[in-house]
Write a protein that holds these residues in place. Structure first.
Motif, PDB file in Angstrom:
ATOM      1  N   ARG A  90    -137.273 -14.048  41.655  1.00 30.56           N
ATOM      2  CA  ARG A  90    -136.093 -13.154  41.785  1.00 30.56           C
ATOM      3  C   ARG A  90    -136.529 -11.550  41.519  1.00 30.56           C
ATOM      4  NH1 ARG A  90    -134.485 -17.525  38.925  1.00 30.56           N
ATOM      5  NH2 ARG A  90    -132.521 -18.566  39.822  1.00 30.56           N
ATOM      6  N   GLY A 414    -127.844 -12.350  44.667  1.00 29.13           N
ATOM      7  CA  GLY A 414    -126.906 -13.016  45.244  1.00 29.13           C
ATOM      8  C   GLY A 414    -127.315 -13.880  46.244  1.00 29.13           C
ATOM      9  N   TYR A 415    -128.057 -13.265  47.307  1.00 26.79           N
ATOM     10  CA  TYR A 415    -128.491 -13.918  48.501  1.00 26.79           C
ATOM     11  C   TYR A 415    -129.397 -14.971  47.933  1.00 26.79           C
ATOM     12  CZ  TYR A 415    -130.571 -14.949  52.836  1.00 26.79           C
ATOM     13  OH  TYR A 415    -130.973 -15.630  54.026  1.00 26.79           O
ATOM     14  N   ARG A 417    -129.394 -16.574  45.418  1.00 25.86           N
ATOM     15  CA  ARG A 417    -128.516 -17.798  44.518  1.00 25.86           C
ATOM     16  C   ARG A 417    -127.660 -18.638  45.544  1.00 25.86           C
ATOM     17  NH1 ARG A 417    -126.573 -18.497  39.614  1.00 25.86           N
ATOM     18  NH2 ARG A 417    -124.526 -19.867  39.367  1.00 25.86           N
ATOM     19  N   LEU A 418    -127.476 -17.693  46.882  1.00 26.25           N
ATOM     20  CA  LEU A 418    -126.600 -18.446  47.698  1.00 26.25           C
ATOM     21  C   LEU A 418    -127.289 -19.245  49.044  1.00 26.25           C
ATOM     22  CD1 LEU A 418    -123.429 -15.999  48.239  1.00 26.25           C
ATOM     23  CD2 LEU A 418    -123.474 -18.222  46.754  1.00 26.25           C
ATOM     24  N   PHE A 419    -128.400 -18.508  49.313  1.00 26.23           N
ATOM     25  CA  PHE A 419    -129.012 -19.200  50.529  1.00 26.23           C
ATOM     26  C   PHE A 419    -130.563 -19.155  50.277  1.00 26.23           C
ATOM     27  CE2 PHE A 419    -125.553 -16.221  51.680  1.00 26.23           C
ATOM     28  CZ  PHE A 419    -124.768 -17.044  52.368  1.00 26.23           C
TER      29      PHE A 419
END
Length: 454
Positions: A90, A414-415, A417-419
């Protein structure tokens, strides 16, 4: 010899201490010198000299911390690698996104600096500035699209040319220096020194590049710290002498000049000095923007390969290929940024502050990683601690422009986490840690797992 031993015993580089000093100077000395002295004088008047001095002093421990990281862990990944080793994927994604999305506002500001020099040399006002900036941007995009790169030797020649021009301009203009131009010393109050300092971070961005150069030295553990120290001294002297000359020679004109280096050259050389300054600004700006476009395009492809950006952007990430999809995104964002700034007529100052906010964020992650990776209480560790305190202060002085790196960092997380995530990043054969992490873990104090808590 085992595979693990070959990873640690990387082939020796070719850079000597003197050559490395030139590379470090070239990495830091850039477009800031053609415009930042005037912007800093506008913000704080003659007191901006204290901001220059503060940034020079900050450069010493900051460069020292990065040099210690590079000497101990010579890896081409630089700050992003150290962030991953110290804090996980991260943190590495945040660093990568901050670099990637700093290029559009940064390149736009640099192009506008060049446009101001063209306007000052040829006339034409705002239209000339806009046309020159747009023309330069199109030329850089076209050059990168066909894979044109400026070699390291050319970049060093440009850096040497700029250093000689700065020194010559200062020496030739000093007979016209007037100490009375130093008063009133702080016309906008003492707090304005902080505002000037946040602008000047732009001129000192590049110390993180030392980490990428570490593997190129013959003896990085010895020569890299020495080259860094020499570069800090040389750059400090150049910047301080230029800032002093701009204030004492141009006087009240310094705060309103759109081409301070050209104005200074006119005082020393007269005649067509402004045209010469515009030519130098073109060569310098093209070289810097071209390098950043190439680097960011490759970075975007690498981030996509590792799952931190959409996978289609990863096409062209292999050595020798041109990552055109990533380049297209950078080019589109930059042209959009340039068009918006020209339409709103806000000038380059907000872009400088946005970009420096991103650089300072990267520095914060980098020196925090140094505190975790370097031996406790060693010289590099103390340099990192001092730097962290100073970098946090710069972050606070950035004010609401800090929202841009915070937004970018939030988007990166966020990216992921989602993708994205751990599975997208290439691993070593047979699983386990990537080679860079395994080597750094054996040689230093890095956590052995991406998931080990900080």
């Amino acid at each position: 010899m085992t595979a693990e031993q070959s990873e640690v015993r990387a082939p020796a580089g070719r850079l000597s201490m003197t050559q490395g000093t030139g590379m470090c100077v070239g990495a830091v000395l850039g477009t800031g010198v053609i415009a930042l002295p005037a912007l800093a004088a506008e913000a704080a008047g003659p007191a901006s000299l204290l901001a220059w001095l503060a940034l020079v002093l900050l450069s010493a421990p900051l460069a020292g911390a990065f040099a210690a990281l590079g000497a101990r862990y010579p890896d081409a990944g630089g700050v992003s690698t150290y962030a991953r080793v110290a804090f996980g994927d991260r943190a590495a994604a945040v660093v990568g996104w901050c670099f990637y999305f700093a290029v559009p506002p940064g390149a736009t500001a640099a192009a506008l600096f060049f446009g101001d020099y063209v306007s000052a040399a040829l006339g034409g006002g705002r239209a000339a500035t806009a046309g020159a900036a747009m023309g330069l941007m199109v030329a850089v995009i076209a050059a990168n699209a066909v894979g044109l790169r400026l070699t390291g030797r050319i970049q060093l020649v440009l850096a040497a040319l700029l250093a000689a021009l700065l020194l010559g301009s200062v020496l030739l203009s000093l007979p016209e220096a007037r100490l009375e131009n130093l008063t009133p010393f702080a016309p906008n109050g003492w707090a304005a020194i902080g505002s000037a300092a946040t602008l000047l971070v732009w001129s000192f961005a590049g110390w993180e590049a030392i980490t990428h150069l570490a593997g190129e030295f013959r003896r990085p553990e010895r020569d890299l710290p020495r080259a860094t120290a020499a570069a800090v001294v040389l750059i400090g002297l150049l910047y301080l002498s230029l800032a002093f000359a701009v204030i004492t020679v141009l006087g009240s004109e310094a705060a309103t000049s759109r081409a301070p280096l050209g104005d200074l050259m006119e005082h020393g050389l007269g005649g067509s000095a402004m045209t010469l300054a515009a030519l130098v600004a073109m060569l310098l700006t093209f070289g810097v923007i071209n390098t950043y476009f190439a680097s960011s395009a490759n970075l975007g492809a690498a981030l996509a390969r590792d799952g931190a950006l959409p996978v289609p952007l990863g096409r062209g990430a292999a050595a020798g290929e041109v990552p055109r999809r990533s380049l297209t995104l950078v080019a589109a964002l930059t042209l959009l940024c340039l068009g918006g700034v020209l339409w709103a007529d806000v000038g380059p100052k907000p872009l400088v502050l946005m970009t420096t906010g991103m650089f300072v964020t990267v520095y914060a992650v980098g020196v925090a990683a140094a505190l975790r990776l370097l031996p406790s209480r060693g010289a590099g560790w103390w340099s990192a601690l001092v730097s962290l305190v100073a970098v946090v202060a710069l972050l606070l002085m950035t004010g609401y422009y800090l929202l841009w790196p915070l937004l970018v960092a939030g988007a990166a997380l966020g990216y992921l986490r989602l993708f994205g995530g751990e599975g997208a990043r290439p691993r070593a054969p047979g699983g386990g840690l990537p080679p860079a992490r395994r080597a750094l873990t054996r040689r230093g104090r890095a956590p052995a797992s991406d998931h080990e808590p900080v």
